[in-house]
Write a protein that holds these residues in place. Sequence first.
Motif, mmCIF file in Angstrom:
data_model
loop_
_atom_site.group_PDB
_atom_site.id
_atom_site.type_symbol
_atom_site.label_atom_id
_atom_site.label_comp_id
_atom_site.label_asym_id
_atom_site.label_seq_id
_atom_site.Cartn_x
_atom_site.Cartn_y
_atom_site.Cartn_z
ATOM 1 N N SER A 9 6.699 11.124 3.805
ATOM 2 C CA SER A 9 7.466 11.014 4.650
ATOM 3 C C SER A 9 7.314 11.985 6.034
ATOM 4 O O SER A 9 7.217 12.909 5.775
ATOM 5 C CB SER A 9 8.903 11.586 4.092
ATOM 6 N N GLY A 15 5.924 16.809 6.095
ATOM 7 C CA GLY A 15 5.415 15.786 5.359
ATOM 8 C C GLY A 15 3.942 15.516 5.659
ATOM 9 O O GLY A 15 3.217 15.163 4.561
ATOM 10 N N HIS A 37 5.876 6.022 -0.559
ATOM 11 C CA HIS A 37 7.057 5.826 0.095
ATOM 12 C C HIS A 37 7.969 5.028 -0.577
ATOM 13 O O HIS A 37 7.771 3.581 -0.751
ATOM 14 C CB HIS A 37 6.690 5.510 1.507
ATOM 15 N N ALA A 59 8.704 2.663 7.387
ATOM 16 C CA ALA A 59 8.034 3.513 6.295
ATOM 17 C C ALA A 59 6.496 3.047 6.402
ATOM 18 O O ALA A 59 5.672 3.756 5.637
ATOM 19 C CB ALA A 59 8.545 2.623 4.873
ATOM 20 N N SER A 62 4.992 5.067 8.634
ATOM 21 C CA SER A 62 4.832 6.520 7.868
ATOM 22 C C SER A 62 3.278 6.631 7.034
ATOM 23 O O SER A 62 2.672 7.396 7.016
ATOM 24 C CB SER A 62 6.058 7.038 7.280
#
Length: 283
Positions: A9, A15, A37, A59, A62
């Motif tokens: 994250s 993160g 994730h 996501a 990320s």
Amino acid sequence: MKEIVVGVSVAERAGLLAVRWAAEQAVARRTRLRLLHVVDEAIEASGDADLLLAVIDAARESLAVAAEAARAVDPSLEIVSDLEQGSPITHFEQRSRDAELLVVASDSHGGKRPSRRGVHSLRIAAASHAPVAVVPDIDVSARSGVAVGIDGSDVGARALEFAAGEAERLGCPLIAVHAWDLALMAGGEYGYGVSAFAMDDLTRAAHEVLADALAPLERSRPGLEIDRRVVAGDPVIALADAAAEAELLVVGSHGRGALARFLLGSVSHGVLARLEAPTVVVR
């Protein structure tokens, strides 16, 4: 194949710190890094398809950013990226079965400031079958030492072995801390106090616990520098104080009984609630 699993994250600095920390561990252990994730099941349960698609797109981004950060640590590192939907605790628990180490982030900046992610990391640590590293947003680059809690138990011995390996890898001292709370001894919780003779006996016994725990380590790792500390006081405070000057803290967890999967021991819970350094919980 054993691997390092890290929760991804990257919306906050913590993160990315966790990803880089996990990548360094994977390089040191010569193992694969798995980026994980989990899109929380509550997003799908909301029934908002546009929201779900937006969250999934974020996501994926990320994971891409995390992979780039991990490759910056070592371009040859083997990286696997997983995007899952459902309960984060369940997915991390499943992945931990084949992991050498599970890594999660915390947005803690030290001390007692609470955070929602901190609660999440507590639950993941309690459910994990592998050691769990909780990485806070704290700069430890100027520190040296791996602190470890010593209590003479089997799980404490596993924590000690993990900490010793990290201290050797980092080329820094091992800070071995044994603490006990006088309020729980010799009627102290009832206000009777502890005599000077009892205090001497307790101090000697505490030093013996530490010496006995360290004896095998001194034989197997004779070149390791060990800083021995015996503290009369709350173990959580003693370990937090040691962690505040160290680059890593390692503790054992004594979660017990039918609910052990969901609970940590009081000391491991306490140090995760007031993070002062990256902290590994060994079960």
